[in-house]
Design an enzyme around this catalytic site. Structure first.
Site, mmCIF file in Angstrom:
data_model
loop_
_atom_site.group_PDB
_atom_site.id
_atom_site.type_symbol
_atom_site.label_atom_id
_atom_site.label_comp_id
_atom_site.label_asym_id
_atom_site.label_seq_id
_atom_site.Cartn_x
_atom_site.Cartn_y
_atom_site.Cartn_z
ATOM 1 C CG ASP A 148 -11.660 1.115 2.129
ATOM 2 O OD1 ASP A 148 -11.502 -0.092 1.908
ATOM 3 O OD2 ASP A 148 -12.571 1.790 1.603
ATOM 4 C CG ASP B 93 -3.823 -1.579 -3.310
ATOM 5 O OD1 ASP B 93 -4.765 -1.531 -4.116
ATOM 6 O OD2 ASP B 93 -3.977 -1.422 -2.080
ATOM 7 C CG ASP C 106 -2.108 0.997 1.046
ATOM 8 O OD1 ASP C 106 -2.383 1.418 -0.099
ATOM 9 O OD2 ASP C 106 -2.716 1.351 2.065
#
Length: 320
Positions: free
Chosen positions: A294, A152, A113
């Site tokens: 999230d 991601d 991330d």
């Protein structure tokens, strides 16, 4: 064991005695995990299911049970899943015993991330990651499974330098190879971002650089909100830039109202269609667990990434 019998029958073989589960599976039953199972696995220990079990008197319980906890969804594995072999083996084993197809997410790459920041972390070193992903694949073994590799990880390149990108490509290529070699009845999908992140031709290049040739396909819209139609269009565009088209799956867990103005716990989103084969892609899946935050943002302010919130879940159920 059921999938072994199904595979042998499909091959035109008959059995004099029943084999113990997985004995002699090998190449004879290597193939389509959808055909080797009787539907998608509903995780009885998912975050929503655990909340339902622990809150019998909460007024939101029935809606969350009926709309989310009772549906098939992925289980995410990362540095909290220790030891990884035991965690994966237990999950896949339970699904196998039920003759159902489990969906797993490998989410432990170093520098995870990099752009979003809310779910940072991952294995400490590339060597640690390689050991972790090897044990992940070994734990699946010959059992049927769907694995989404590192959400991601290819969209994050804009937040990484050239050396970091090369290092990440090496880890992803290794991961894909592990599932190909050690989990012959698993379909592994490299994450390919979403329709609003990276141009399709660029994503095709990134997927190729990360070992797509040895993966079954790629995954789109993980933890995002783009409609299935938008995402299928993007997936087809990515395929148009590949030398050989690959199957792809779409995360429909939160795309019922399409995308909003943000990706991080935005309001007004809604549950999408539940897991199924087809629908414009190879499969439509709930990859993100609905109700899991999230991060400390949006209508989930104060709720860490990956933590289940009944309020977030109800927003998705009601579409507000």
């Amino acid at each position: 064991m059921r999938w072994i019998l199904r595979g042998l029958v499909a091959a035109g073989l008959t059995l004099g005695v029943a084999l113990p589960a997985h004995q002699g599976a090998g190449a004879a039953t290597t193939g389509n995990p959808v055909q080797l199972t009787s539907g998608f696995y509903v995780d009885p220990n998912s975050n929503p299911a655990a909340w339902v079990q622990n809150n019998p008197n909460d007024g939101r319980r029935t809606a969350i049970q009926n709309s989310i906890a009772s549906k098939p969804m992925a289980r995410w594995f990362g540095n909290w899943s220790n030891p990884i072999g035991t965690s994966v083996g237990s999950f896949v084993g339970a699904a196998d015993a039920a003759d159902k197809l489990p969906v797993l997410v490998a989410y432990n790459i170093p520098g995870r991330d990099a752009c979003g920041g809310h779910s940072g972390g991952g294995a400490g070193t590339p060597a640690a990651y390689r050991a972790w992903i090897h044990d992940f694949a070994v734990a699946i073994g010959n059992r049927p499974a769907v694995v989404v590799i590192e959400p991601d990880s290819l969209g994050d390149f804009n937040c990484m330098n050239a050396d970091q990108i090369a290092e990440r490509n090496g880890m992803l290529t290794y991961a894909v190879q592990q599932f190909k070699d050690l989990a012959p009845n698993a379909w592994a999908y490299l994450d390919g971002g979403n329709a609003g992140w990276v141009a399709a031709d660029v994503m095709a290049q990134r997927l190729n650089g990360a070992g797509l040739g040895n993966a079954h396909g790629f995954a789109l819209n993980v933890s995002n909100y783009y409609t299935t139609a938008q995402t299928v269009s993007y997936g087809n565009a990515v395929n148009s830039h590949l030398s050989a088209a690959k199957p792809f799956v779409v995360d429909t867990s939160r795309n019922g109202n399409g995308t909003g103005n943000d990706w991080c716990n935005p309001p007004g989103r809604k549950l999408g269609v539940t897991a199924q084969t087809g629908g414009g892609a190879e499969m439509l899946l709930w990859i993100k667990v609905p109700g899991d935050s999230d991060g400390d943002c949006g209508i989930g302010a104060g709720i860490p990434a990956g933590t289940f919130s009944p309020d977030l879940a109800v927003h998705l159920i009601n579409g507000n």
